[in-house]
Design a protein around this motif. Structure first.
Motif, mmCIF file in Angstrom:
data_model
loop_
_atom_site.group_PDB
_atom_site.id
_atom_site.type_symbol
_atom_site.label_atom_id
_atom_site.label_comp_id
_atom_site.label_asym_id
_atom_site.label_seq_id
_atom_site.Cartn_x
_atom_site.Cartn_y
_atom_site.Cartn_z
ATOM 1 N N HIS A 122 64.515 65.591 26.076
ATOM 2 C CA HIS A 122 65.321 66.003 27.226
ATOM 3 C C HIS A 122 65.082 65.005 28.354
ATOM 4 C CE1 HIS A 122 66.607 68.415 30.711
ATOM 5 N NE2 HIS A 122 67.484 68.894 29.839
ATOM 6 N N SER A 155 64.356 65.359 31.322
ATOM 7 C CA SER A 155 63.184 65.695 32.142
ATOM 8 C C SER A 155 61.869 65.310 31.476
ATOM 9 C CB SER A 155 63.176 67.191 32.454
ATOM 10 O OG SER A 155 63.009 67.940 31.265
ATOM 11 N N GLU A 156 61.903 64.991 30.179
ATOM 12 C CA GLU A 156 60.701 64.612 29.433
ATOM 13 C C GLU A 156 60.556 63.106 29.273
ATOM 14 O OE1 GLU A 156 58.250 66.521 28.613
ATOM 15 O OE2 GLU A 156 59.251 68.323 29.304
ATOM 16 N N PHE A 215 61.898 62.211 38.990
ATOM 17 C CA PHE A 215 63.335 62.333 38.766
ATOM 18 C C PHE A 215 63.867 61.158 37.956
ATOM 19 C CE2 PHE A 215 67.738 61.509 40.193
ATOM 20 C CZ PHE A 215 68.318 62.682 39.728
ATOM 21 N N SER A 239 58.593 64.525 23.849
ATOM 22 C CA SER A 239 58.283 64.114 25.210
ATOM 23 C C SER A 239 57.657 62.726 25.237
ATOM 24 C CB SER A 239 57.315 65.110 25.853
ATOM 25 O OG SER A 239 56.944 64.690 27.140
ATOM 26 N N ARG A 243 56.904 61.853 28.525
ATOM 27 C CA ARG A 243 56.153 62.153 29.750
ATOM 28 C C ARG A 243 54.715 62.567 29.444
ATOM 29 N NH1 ARG A 243 58.022 66.648 34.071
ATOM 30 N NH2 ARG A 243 57.738 67.991 32.284
#
Length: 128
Positions: free
Chosen positions: A34, A36-37, A42, A73, A75
């Motif tokens: 995703h 966000s990962e 941002f 992910s 992140r």
């Protein structure tokens, strides 16, 4: 290959959409990173971080037990504030989440156990 949450695996980016990137893992299993990962902070455009056919290492953060969809992910593998700077893979992901529990197999059993009580309470309310 049997995948588990927390595993670090290598894959190849096969597609990019505005919401995330599709990654093919070994044995042609698909996963999704995703947006966000992708990194801490941002991410305005995922194309600034990933390219199609790019080989990457990712961490499995969720596996839906019903659809077998794998959430990945980048992140979780970076130090906070850096750009994909990898750290020791044994560090736990700060935001691990589970949408389903693969260990609990109660199904509708709790509802069946309470149904008679609920019906009795409902009938008592109607009589009032």
């Amino acid at each position: 290959m049997e995948y588990r949450i927390g595993m670090v695996v290598e894959g190849r980016v096969t597609g990019i959409q505005p919401y995330g990137a599709f990654v093919t893992l070994k044995d042609n299993t698909q996963g999704l990173i995703h947006i966000s990962e992708c990194r801490h902070g941002f991410v305005e455009d995922i194309n600034n971080y990933l390219k199609v056919n790019q080989r990457i290492k990712v961490k499995i953060i969720d596996i839906d037990e019903y659809t077998q969809k794998i959430s990945l992910s980048l992140r979780c593998l970076e130090k906070k504030g850096s750009k994909l700077e990898k750290i020791d893979y044994k560090v736990r992901c700060e935001h691990k989440h589970f949408w389903t529990s693969r260990h609990v197999e109660t199904g509708f059993e709790p509802i069946a156990q309470r149904l008679d009580t609920w019906i009795a309470e409902g009938l008592a309310d109607i009589k009032k």
